[in-house]
Design a protein around this motif. Structure first.
Motif, PDB file in Angstrom:
ATOM      1  N   ARG A 207       0.841  -1.197   0.000  1.00 20.07           N
ATOM      2  CA  ARG A 207       0.000   0.000   0.000  1.00 20.07           C
ATOM      3  C   ARG A 207       0.869   1.238   0.000  1.00 20.07           C
ATOM      4  O   ARG A 207       2.091   1.167   0.149  1.00 20.07           O
ATOM      5  CB  ARG A 207      -0.920   0.012   1.222  1.00 20.07           C
ATOM      6  N   ASN A 208       0.225   2.414  -0.154  1.00 19.84           N
ATOM      7  CA  ASN A 208       0.916   3.680   0.023  1.00 19.84           C
ATOM      8  C   ASN A 208       1.002   3.992   1.513  1.00 19.84           C
ATOM      9  O   ASN A 208       0.581   3.195   2.357  1.00 19.84           O
ATOM     10  CB  ASN A 208       0.167   4.792  -0.713  1.00 19.84           C
ATOM     11  N   SER A 209       1.481   5.160   1.870  1.00 22.08           N
ATOM     12  CA  SER A 209       1.586   5.519   3.277  1.00 22.08           C
ATOM     13  C   SER A 209       0.216   5.591   3.950  1.00 22.08           C
ATOM     14  O   SER A 209       0.062   5.245   5.119  1.00 22.08           O
ATOM     15  CB  SER A 209       2.303   6.866   3.425  1.00 22.08           C
ATOM     16  N   GLU A 210      -0.809   6.024   3.209  1.00 22.57           N
ATOM     17  CA  GLU A 210      -2.151   6.077   3.766  1.00 22.57           C
ATOM     18  C   GLU A 210      -2.665   4.655   3.939  1.00 22.57           C
ATOM     19  O   GLU A 210      -2.421   3.785   3.117  1.00 22.57           O
ATOM     20  CB  GLU A 210      -3.080   6.879   2.850  1.00 22.57           C
ATOM     21  N   LYS A 211      -3.433   4.405   4.989  1.00 24.68           N
ATOM     22  CA  LYS A 211      -3.782   3.033   5.353  1.00 24.68           C
ATOM     23  C   LYS A 211      -4.719   2.350   4.366  1.00 24.68           C
ATOM     24  O   LYS A 211      -4.609   1.152   4.124  1.00 24.68           O
ATOM     25  CB  LYS A 211      -4.385   2.991   6.764  1.00 24.68           C
ATOM     26  N   ASP A 212      -5.674   3.064   3.796  1.00 24.66           N
ATOM     27  CA  ASP A 212      -6.702   2.441   2.959  1.00 24.66           C
ATOM     28  C   ASP A 212      -6.368   2.555   1.475  1.00 24.66           C
ATOM     29  O   ASP A 212      -7.192   2.969   0.655  1.00 24.66           O
ATOM     30  CB  ASP A 212      -8.071   3.089   3.231  1.00 24.66           C
ATOM     31  N   THR A 213      -5.158   2.159   1.101  1.00 21.21           N
ATOM     32  CA  THR A 213      -4.701   2.371  -0.280  1.00 21.21           C
ATOM     33  C   THR A 213      -4.215   1.099  -0.967  1.00 21.21           C
ATOM     34  O   THR A 213      -3.729   1.157  -2.091  1.00 21.21           O
ATOM     35  CB  THR A 213      -3.575   3.420  -0.317  1.00 21.21           C
ATOM     36  N   ALA A 214      -4.339  -0.062  -0.335  1.00 20.54           N
ATOM     37  CA  ALA A 214      -3.990  -1.315  -1.021  1.00 20.54           C
ATOM     38  C   ALA A 214      -4.986  -1.560  -2.146  1.00 20.54           C
ATOM     39  O   ALA A 214      -6.173  -1.241  -2.015  1.00 20.54           O
ATOM     40  CB  ALA A 214      -4.008  -2.477  -0.042  1.00 20.54           C
ATOM     41  N   SER A 215      -4.504  -2.112  -3.248  1.00 22.88           N
ATOM     42  CA  SER A 215      -5.424  -2.376  -4.358  1.00 22.88           C
ATOM     43  C   SER A 215      -5.067  -3.657  -5.121  1.00 22.88           C
ATOM     44  O   SER A 215      -5.884  -4.570  -5.212  1.00 22.88           O
ATOM     45  CB  SER A 215      -5.466  -1.193  -5.318  1.00 22.88           C
ATOM     46  N   THR A 216      -3.856  -3.737  -5.671  1.00 21.53           N
ATOM     47  CA  THR A 216      -3.520  -4.886  -6.521  1.00 21.53           C
ATOM     48  C   THR A 216      -2.156  -5.505  -6.219  1.00 21.53           C
ATOM     49  O   THR A 216      -1.938  -6.670  -6.543  1.00 21.53           O
ATOM     50  CB  THR A 216      -3.526  -4.474  -8.010  1.00 21.53           C
ATOM     51  N   GLU A 217      -1.239  -4.771  -5.633  1.00 18.23           N
ATOM     52  CA  GLU A 217       0.122  -5.291  -5.452  1.00 18.23           C
ATOM     53  C   GLU A 217       0.263  -6.045  -4.135  1.00 18.23           C
ATOM     54  O   GLU A 217      -0.380  -5.722  -3.141  1.00 18.23           O
ATOM     55  CB  GLU A 217       1.122  -4.146  -5.530  1.00 18.23           C
ATOM     56  N   PHE A 218       1.131  -7.045  -4.151  1.00 18.53           N
ATOM     57  CA  PHE A 218       1.362  -7.847  -2.952  1.00 18.53           C
ATOM     58  C   PHE A 218       2.842  -8.115  -2.787  1.00 18.53           C
ATOM     59  O   PHE A 218       3.639  -7.913  -3.701  1.00 18.53           O
ATOM     60  CB  PHE A 218       0.593  -9.174  -3.038  1.00 18.53           C
ATOM     61  N   TYR A 219       3.222  -8.558  -1.606  1.00 26.42           N
ATOM     62  CA  TYR A 219       4.609  -8.920  -1.356  1.00 26.42           C
ATOM     63  C   TYR A 219       4.667 -10.195  -0.537  1.00 26.42           C
ATOM     64  O   TYR A 219       3.712 -10.559   0.164  1.00 26.42           O
ATOM     65  CB  TYR A 219       5.378  -7.800  -0.650  1.00 26.42           C
ATOM     66  N   ILE A 220       5.785 -10.887  -0.652  1.00 26.10           N
ATOM     67  CA  ILE A 220       6.045 -12.105   0.098  1.00 26.10           C
ATOM     68  C   ILE A 220       7.330 -11.916   0.880  1.00 26.10           C
ATOM     69  O   ILE A 220       8.351 -11.509   0.320  1.00 26.10           O
ATOM     70  CB  ILE A 220       6.177 -13.327  -0.828  1.00 26.10           C
ATOM     71  N   VAL A 221       7.286 -12.190   2.151  1.00 29.39           N
ATOM     72  CA  VAL A 221       8.470 -12.063   2.995  1.00 29.39           C
ATOM     73  C   VAL A 221       9.450 -13.182   2.644  1.00 29.39           C
ATOM     74  O   VAL A 221       9.108 -14.356   2.716  1.00 29.39           O
ATOM     75  CB  VAL A 221       8.086 -12.130   4.477  1.00 29.39           C
ATOM     76  N   ILE A 222      10.672 -12.807   2.260  1.00 26.04           N
ATOM     77  CA  ILE A 222      11.675 -13.819   1.875  1.00 26.04           C
ATOM     78  C   ILE A 222      12.903 -13.786   2.782  1.00 26.04           C
ATOM     79  O   ILE A 222      13.892 -14.455   2.506  1.00 26.04           O
ATOM     80  CB  ILE A 222      12.111 -13.648   0.404  1.00 26.04           C
ATOM     81  N   GLY A 223      12.847 -13.015   3.867  1.00 26.01           N
ATOM     82  CA  GLY A 223      13.978 -12.922   4.774  1.00 26.01           C
ATOM     83  C   GLY A 223      13.509 -13.020   6.213  1.00 26.01           C
ATOM     84  O   GLY A 223      12.437 -13.543   6.491  1.00 26.01           O
ATOM     85  N   GLN A 224      14.279 -12.485   7.112  1.00 31.72           N
ATOM     86  CA  GLN A 224      13.908 -12.526   8.521  1.00 31.72           C
ATOM     87  C   GLN A 224      12.758 -11.564   8.812  1.00 31.72           C
ATOM     88  O   GLN A 224      12.609 -10.534   8.175  1.00 31.72           O
ATOM     89  CB  GLN A 224      15.101 -12.215   9.413  1.00 31.72           C
ATOM     90  N   ALA A 225      11.967 -11.915   9.795  1.00 33.37           N
ATOM     91  CA  ALA A 225      10.684 -11.256  10.037  1.00 33.37           C
ATOM     92  C   ALA A 225      10.806  -9.768  10.366  1.00 33.37           C
ATOM     93  O   ALA A 225      11.415  -9.413  11.371  1.00 33.37           O
ATOM     94  CB  ALA A 225       9.973 -11.970  11.183  1.00 33.37           C
ATOM     95  N   PRO A 226      10.192  -8.891   9.549  1.00 34.71           N
ATOM     96  CA  PRO A 226      10.119  -7.462   9.886  1.00 34.71           C
ATOM     97  C   PRO A 226       8.866  -7.207  10.724  1.00 34.71           C
ATOM     98  O   PRO A 226       7.873  -6.645  10.263  1.00 34.71           O
ATOM     99  CB  PRO A 226      10.023  -6.793   8.510  1.00 34.71           C
TER     100      PRO A 226
END
Length: 331
Positions: A207-226
């Motif tokens: 998402r963008n910095s604003e909380k209600d802005t997710a739409s189509t992009e995603f991510y997968i955590v591939i390293g140590q937990a942030p």
């Protein structure tokens, strides 16, 4: 704040830039995204799957699947909540759980059914952190219904589910941590809340910095937990198979926040699909499994001949390191 300022501080790397050949302008809206490293996973063999069009409304709220008993040793992931992303290096199979973020899970499956991710790419990959995928706003919006692309209200936390099992009460970032049907979660019993943890293999919406802005992009955590991202991102699931595939993806340019300088076939998603009803099922181990209990006990008490100094035991365990396993059969 500039892109360089935002990206200068690791462990949180934020950017939404565009490749010189494919993109001409660096966007001012920034997709928040986080990257980790691999720990304690067991991966199943190749799935037997076929594409299926489940035709789910992007804003539908799905009923969460439940175990027959919250003391069972395995959770069978419904095929309708199992998705595959085919890449040049192999398949990445993901389990979704609507109870974590119902509208985001529904949107994710609707985007997959619409073919949105086909021929898109993991365009931003930071070693030890995350792999982010989607179009980076390069898609043709006219090819998709506007409701499929509009922002979704954040789903950072959810009501506490009766299938949640507490594993650790001395976590650094939450009152309790544990698992919902094998998905790692934070737990606040006093507030009756739960949320997905940013463990290795977890899938969430960018998402963008604003909380209600997710739409189509995603991510997968591939390293140590942030884990500082917990309760600030909408988590939808976890990887069942293919973490080794994700580790082979081309890495991005760190001067540009991890965005790749060039998108090649090695970065692209060849096809994404929801599994058919007759596909081979996948299973998530729960903390009631005897193997998990033994593993967690070793972590707490160093109860293994290898260890010779347990001065500070018993000690808390990190559920992101001691995750439940995945399999294509219950054992």
């Amino acid at each position: 704040m500039t892109i360089n300022q935002l990206c200068a501080s690791r462990p949180l790397t934020c950017s939404k830039s565009q490749h010189a050949k494919r993109f001409s302008v660096i966007k001012t809206s920034i997709k928040v995204l986080c990257f980790l490293s691999l720990a304690n996973f067991s991966f199943a063999s190749e799935p037997q799957t076929n594409p299926v069009n489940s035709q789910i409304s992007s804003d539908a709220v799905e009923k969460a699947p439940a175990l027959a008993s919250n003391t069972a040793s395995w959770y069978q992931v419904p095929q309708s909540n199992t998705v595959t992303f085919k890449t040049a290096y192999g398949d990445v199979v993901i389990a979704l759980h609507p109870a974590l973020a119902p509208k985001h899970v529904a949107r994710f499956k609707s985007l997959i059914d619409a073919g949105f991710y086909n021929e898109q790419a993991f365009y931003r990959v930071v070693d030890g952190f995350v792999a982010q995928a989607g179009s980076n706003d390069t898609h043709d919006a006219s090819k998709f219904p506007p409701t499929l692309l509009k922002p979704i209200n954040a789903e950072f936390t959810q009501p506490l589910n009766s299938n949640v099992n507490v594993v650790e009460s001395k976590d650094m970032f939450a009152p309790n941590t544990g698992f919902l049907d094998g998905f790692p979660v934070g737990i606040d019993q006093s507030r009756k809340e739960m949320w997905g943890l940013h463990c290795p293999g977890v899938v969430a919406f960018a998402r963008n910095s604003e909380k209600d802005t997710a739409s189509t992009e995603f991510y997968i955590v591939i390293g140590q937990a942030p884990r500082h991202l917990d309760r600030n991102m909408s988590v939808v699931g976890r990887v069942l198979q293919g973490m080794d595939v994700l580790q082979k993806l081309p890495r991005g340019n760190m001067d540009r926040g991890g965005v790749l300088d060039e998108i090649t076939q090695e970065s692209k998603i060849k096809q994404a699909f929801v599994h058919a009803n007759n596909a081979t099922p996948y299973f998530l181990q729960t903390p009631h499994h005897e193997e998990y209990k033994k593993r967690a006990n070793t972590g707490r008490n160093l109860d293994n001949p290898f260890f010779h100094d347990n001065t500070y035991g018993p000690r808390p365990i990190d559920v992101c390191y001691y995750q439940t396993k995945t399999s294509n059969k219950a054992w």
